[in-house]
Design a protein around this motif. Structure first.
Motif, PDB file in Angstrom:
ATOM      1  N   GLU A  13      -2.375   1.404   7.747  1.00 44.36           N
ATOM      2  CA  GLU A  13      -3.437   2.410   7.649  1.00 44.36           C
ATOM      3  C   GLU A  13      -4.684   2.014   8.417  1.00 44.36           C
ATOM      4  OE1 GLU A  13      -3.814  -0.419   4.170  1.00 44.36           O
ATOM      5  OE2 GLU A  13      -2.200   0.700   5.168  1.00 44.36           O
ATOM      6  N   LEU A  14      -4.750   0.744   8.869  1.00 38.90           N
ATOM      7  CA  LEU A  14      -5.920   0.297   9.629  1.00 38.90           C
ATOM      8  C   LEU A  14      -5.791   0.536  11.136  1.00 38.90           C
ATOM      9  CD1 LEU A  14      -6.680  -3.132   7.906  1.00 38.90           C
ATOM     10  CD2 LEU A  14      -7.779  -0.925   7.508  1.00 38.90           C
ATOM     11  N   ILE A  15      -4.617   1.005  11.589  1.00 38.63           N
ATOM     12  CA  ILE A  15      -4.400   1.123  13.041  1.00 38.63           C
ATOM     13  C   ILE A  15      -5.361   2.136  13.656  1.00 38.63           C
ATOM     14  CG2 ILE A  15      -2.745   1.809  14.807  1.00 38.63           C
ATOM     15  CD1 ILE A  15      -0.537   0.702  13.052  1.00 38.63           C
ATOM     16  N   LEU A  16      -5.379   3.364  13.103  1.00 33.81           N
ATOM     17  CA  LEU A  16      -6.226   4.403  13.692  1.00 33.81           C
ATOM     18  C   LEU A  16      -7.716   4.098  13.551  1.00 33.81           C
ATOM     19  CD1 LEU A  16      -4.328   7.707  12.800  1.00 33.81           C
ATOM     20  CD2 LEU A  16      -4.562   6.605  15.021  1.00 33.81           C
ATOM     21  N   PRO A  17      -8.210   3.751  12.359  1.00 34.34           N
ATOM     22  CA  PRO A  17      -9.654   3.447  12.298  1.00 34.34           C
ATOM     23  C   PRO A  17     -10.050   2.266  13.163  1.00 34.34           C
ATOM     24  CG  PRO A  17      -8.572   2.927  10.212  1.00 34.34           C
ATOM     25  CD  PRO A  17      -7.598   3.701  11.010  1.00 34.34           C
ATOM     26  N   VAL A  20     -11.149   5.723   4.776  1.00 35.58           N
ATOM     27  CA  VAL A  20     -11.143   6.106   3.357  1.00 35.58           C
ATOM     28  C   VAL A  20     -10.009   7.063   3.020  1.00 35.58           C
ATOM     29  CG1 VAL A  20     -13.635   5.771   3.213  1.00 35.58           C
ATOM     30  CG2 VAL A  20     -12.750   8.033   3.768  1.00 35.58           C
ATOM     31  N   THR A  21      -9.332   7.610   4.019  1.00 33.63           N
ATOM     32  CA  THR A  21      -8.238   8.552   3.780  1.00 33.63           C
ATOM     33  C   THR A  21      -6.905   7.820   3.911  1.00 33.63           C
ATOM     34  OG1 THR A  21      -9.589  10.315   4.738  1.00 33.63           O
ATOM     35  CG2 THR A  21      -7.240  10.759   4.462  1.00 33.63           C
ATOM     36  N   PRO A  22      -6.006   7.990   2.961  1.00 30.20           N
ATOM     37  CA  PRO A  22      -4.689   7.345   3.068  1.00 30.20           C
ATOM     38  C   PRO A  22      -3.964   7.774   4.336  1.00 30.20           C
ATOM     39  CG  PRO A  22      -5.040   8.159   0.838  1.00 30.20           C
ATOM     40  CD  PRO A  22      -6.169   8.683   1.675  1.00 30.20           C
ATOM     41  N   PHE A  23      -3.278   6.811   4.935  1.00 23.49           N
ATOM     42  CA  PHE A  23      -2.612   7.076   6.215  1.00 23.49           C
ATOM     43  C   PHE A  23      -1.533   8.146   6.071  1.00 23.49           C
ATOM     44  CE2 PHE A  23      -1.151   6.325  10.388  1.00 23.49           C
ATOM     45  CZ  PHE A  23       0.237   6.338  10.346  1.00 23.49           C
ATOM     46  N   ARG A  24      -0.821   8.139   4.933  1.00 23.97           N
ATOM     47  CA  ARG A  24       0.247   9.124   4.761  1.00 23.97           C
ATOM     48  C   ARG A  24      -0.309  10.542   4.717  1.00 23.97           C
ATOM     49  NH1 ARG A  24       1.655   4.728   1.656  1.00 23.97           N
ATOM     50  NH2 ARG A  24       3.718   3.828   2.101  1.00 23.97           N
ATOM     51  N   VAL A  25      -1.472  10.689   4.103  1.00 20.15           N
ATOM     52  CA  VAL A  25      -2.112  12.014   4.056  1.00 20.15           C
ATOM     53  C   VAL A  25      -2.490  12.477   5.452  1.00 20.15           C
ATOM     54  CG1 VAL A  25      -4.090  13.322   3.176  1.00 20.15           C
ATOM     55  CG2 VAL A  25      -2.946  11.632   1.717  1.00 20.15           C
ATOM     56  N   VAL A  26      -3.060  11.555   6.239  1.00 23.06           N
ATOM     57  CA  VAL A  26      -3.438  11.901   7.622  1.00 23.06           C
ATOM     58  C   VAL A  26      -2.209  12.272   8.434  1.00 23.06           C
ATOM     59  CG1 VAL A  26      -4.475  11.014   9.735  1.00 23.06           C
ATOM     60  CG2 VAL A  26      -5.493  10.462   7.527  1.00 23.06           C
TER      61      VAL A  26
END
Length: 782
Positions: free
Chosen positions: A624-628, A739-745
């Motif tokens: 989940e840290l890849i995009l941010p 702050v947004t879960p990666f799966r949701v994104v």
């Protein structure tokens, strides 16, 4: 060592094609980068002039046997002398003419205004008025004009004679309202019709519309041969342009086409649209079955993409009988058409890469302006002699600046290789992603009349500046090289010094423009084909050139076409090489990243490799840290590059254009006519075909390079407002994605990409609009 070079001889230094920052005294004081002056004409250097306004005479002394005279006025200051027109047999003439003498060239202490009587042999002096130059009052706009006064005439002995002269004499600057129409001492050698061709003027290009003619069908045609199936087509004529539909597949007296023909029409509408239905009866032989004329004044003007009603037009036929022409009206023969003037488009009269106007034609669809562009045309230096006069080289230079519909032309500076114009102009700005073009020309029409009928103004060079690359409220003062391509190669014709300032009225409105489509809605709802755009662009260029050439003084066709980059889409080996090099430069970033990764894998720098391993493990354990992390990395790069942001406007880059290394063979090909003028018919056919295909490939390659350059400009601060928006977006995106879960994104992104067509729009998305407005290096192409 070359055989013709001496051992101790130094090679010639290379030409300097670079942009130079200057520090002129603007508005009476030195201007730094961020200062804003409030003085009138604050983007040019003040030039002082001595003005003499000759208004009228009263109760002059009669010199003829009839007691009358043919008076005119001669204004003398040192070696400079200007004269008014003369009136026949008039004792109370009114001239109302202004004379301007440059203060830098004043070498006398007295201004002499002499009233003379026109004679065949020697003009008689009727009286004069003298003024001491040191006692002349000064006037600075916006002060009201100096009121003229009556002065009694004196003879050479200083005694009063009969008659009075109304005059006004003052010391002013080029900001004076009488300056453009005044007689200038700099142009003392020009007289008659040539004076018209040296004045500074402002022009407005005609308002252009797209005329769409949808030819639907025809009914009850009467053919000359009843025993054959007619091959019918419709010919549309507007002015000098002729367009034809295809031959109808329905070979009856009721043919159908449903085909669109597109024209460019200019207000005021002077020509009629002529539609003729013709039958192709044989090779190079057509039979006119009927004609109709449509006045464009009565054609519906469409502002949006709503359908337009059709109409039936009665066809008329001209028949010659007994040596006289009479008109037979065929009421039974009709043509079904749908005609409208589309005002929702932006009529392209220039290359889209260098567009200076993106507004739709209809003024009702214009958005509010976002700012003001101010241009000060200061001077030029190092100009080449463009022609020969009295056995010596000379140049009579003037400038043309174009932005939007407004064209400006400076006055012509006579016989100078370092002309000083110091003229300032202003434009309203509706879109920052536009380009202003400034061209320098040599005036070859100073003689006027038949002597200059076949002359053409020579091009000295031009400059293009994209507004989005300018910082708001900053005064840019630079000296731009004037580069021109000849068949012998690239040549620097001199340098021109400009002062440019882009003032924004609302930063929020300007930033909001970046989310709008680049062109009006009609270009996306009813897009035009590439062939239509090429044809319409050519029509628009010809119309603008023709209308401006009819102004007074005229903007010549050769100058207008040079400003509009006519011929820029033709094949050129030099441009193809330059565009290929641009693509290579864009892709070099990928190869550099691959080399860097190879160094990581080969442990060239152990510390860096260990850090990359740690980062890789963190991202694998926490995807989940890849995009941010990526967006935050872009944010840091953008902030880091702010220190190295470009400080100068764009300019003609000879190295980028491959103009400094082109060989003679390639230049011969580039300056060859189209079709080619070389020998052998077969070679000519093949050569033209290759050039046509290669010209399109060249355009596509250039567009691909422009897309990659726009990606590079995201973080380069070439467009400071766009980069600021992107950097802020990256920061916000990094926080939101953190702050947004990666799966949701991932789920929301996938559903958005795969959304139903009902939830899609014909207009481009906001990110695409933003991307298309980013600057590319196209503006620097020569």
């Amino acid at each position: 060592m070359a055989q013709n070079q001496r051992p101790n001889q130094k090679p010639n230094p290379p030409e300097d094609f670079s942009l130079k920052e200057t520090s002129p005294h603007l508005g009476g004081g030195r201007v730094s980068g961020g200062n804003r002056l409030t003085t009138t004409y604050d983007l040019v250097e003040q030039m002082h002039y001595l003005y003499v306004r000759v208004v009228k005479g009263k109760d002059l002394q009669g010199k003829d046997v009839t007691g009358s005279c043919d008076p005119f006025v001669e204004v003398k200051l040192g070696n400079y002398k200007g004269t008014t027109r003369y009136f026949e047999k008039n004792l109370n003439p009114e001239w109302n003419q202004v004379f301007a003498f440059s203060k830098d060239r004043i070498q006398a202490s007295v201004v002499e205004v002499v009233v003379k009587d026109k004679n065949i042999m020697i003009d008689d002096i009727m009286g004069r008025v003298l003024f001491d130059v040191n006692e002349v009052p000064k006037r600075v706009p916006p002060d009201s004009p100096l009121a003229p006064q009556w002065y009694r005439l004196d003879d050479r002995k200083g005694e009063k004679v009969r008659g009075e002269l109304m005059l006004a004499v003052w010391m002013g600057t080029q900001a004076d309202e009488v300056f453009p129409d005044a007689w200038h001492s700099d142009a003392a050698a020009v007289s008659g019709e040539g004076l018209v061709n040296i004045r500074s003027k402002v022009y407005l290009s005609p308002k252009l519309w797209y005329l769409r003619v949808n030819v639907i069908e025809a009914q009850d045609l009467v053919t000359s041969d009843k025993n054959r199936n007619p091959e019918v087509y419709v010919k549309a004529v507007l002015g000098h342009l002729v367009l034809r539909t295809k031959v109808s597949q329905n070979k009856t007296i009721n043919p159908m086409w449903n085909e669109d023909l597109m024209f460019v029409a200019a207000e005021p509408f002077e020509e009629y649209l002529v539609l003729s239905v013709e039958d192709k009866v044989g090779p190079n032989k057509d039979d006119v079955l009927g004609k109709c004329m449509v006045s464009l004044q009565n054609v519906e003007r469409r502002l949006d993409y709503k359908p337009v009603g059709s109409r039936w037009c009665n066809l008329e036929k001209h028949v010659v009988a007994e040596g006289e022409k009479r008109k037979d009206v065929k009421f039974a023969s009709r043509l079904h058409v749908r005609i409208c003037l589309d005002g929702g488009y932006h009529v392209l009269d220039e290359s889209t890469h260098y567009s200076s106007d993106l507004k739709p034609t209809a003024k009702q669809l214009w958005k509010p302006s976002i700012g003001v562009l101010e241009l000060g045309i200061l001077n030029a230096h190092g100009l080449f002699p463009m022609k020969t006069k009295d056995g010596r080289g000379t140049t009579d230079a003037y400038c043309i600046a174009k932005f939007g519909q407004k064209w400006v032309r400076t006055r012509t500076i006579i016989d100078s290789f370092a002309p000083k114009w110091n003229e300032q102009y202003t434009w309203e700005v509706f879109d920052p992603c536009t380009v202003i073009t400034i061209g320098v020309f040599d005036n070859c029409h100073l003689q006027g009349g038949d002597k200059a009928a076949g002359a053409k103004d020579s091009r000295i060079g031009k400059v293009r500046i994209r507004l989005s690359t300018l910082e708001t409220d900053r005064v840019y003062t630079h000296s731009y090289p004037l580069l021109v391509l000849h068949s012998s190669g690239l040549k620097k014709m001199g340098e021109i010094q400009l002062a440019v300032r882009f003032t924004c009225s609302s930063l929020l409105n300007m930033l909001h423009v970046y989310s709008h489509p680049l062109l009006p809605k009609m270009h996306y709802v009813h897009p035009l084909s590439v062939y239509q755009l090429d044809s319409l662009r050519h029509q628009a260029t010809q119309i603008v050139s023709m209308r401006l050439s009819r102004a007074e003084p005229p903007l010549r066709k050769e100058a207008v076409e040079y400003m509009l980059d006519v011929g820029s889409h033709m094949w050129s080996m030099r441009r193809s090489k330059a565009n290929f090099s641009r693509i290579v430069a864009v892709l070099s970033g990928l190869s550099a990243a691959a080399r860097w990764f190879g160094q990581i894998c080969s442990w060239k720098n152990p510390l860096t490799t260990i850090l990359i391993h740690i980062l890789f493990l963190i991202l694998v354990l926490h995807p989940e840290l890849i995009l941010p992390t990526s967006f935050f990395y872009y944010f840091l790069i953008g902030i880091w590059n702010y220190r190295q942001r470009p400080r100068h406007p764009t300019h003609m880059d000879a190295q980028l254009s491959h103009a400094d290394t082109v060989n003679a063979n390639e230049m011969d090909e580039e300056f060859d006519t189209f079709p080619t003028s070389r020998q052998a018919d077969m070679v000519k056919m093949r050569y033209d075909r290759v050039r046509s295909i290669a010209g399109r490939i060249q355009t596509v390659v250039g567009d691909l390079a422009a897309q990659g350059e726009r990606v590079q400009s995201l973080l380069s601060w070439r467009d400071p407002r766009a980069t600021a928006l992107f950097v802020i977006f990256c920061l916000i995106a990094s926080i939101v994605l953190y702050v947004t879960p990666f799966r949701v994104v991932a789920v929301l992104s996938g559903f958005y990409v795969l959304r139903h067509p009902r939830f899609r729009y014909n207009l481009p998305s906001v990110p695409l609009n933003f991307f298309r407005r980013l600057p590319a290096r196209t503006d620097s192409m020569l």
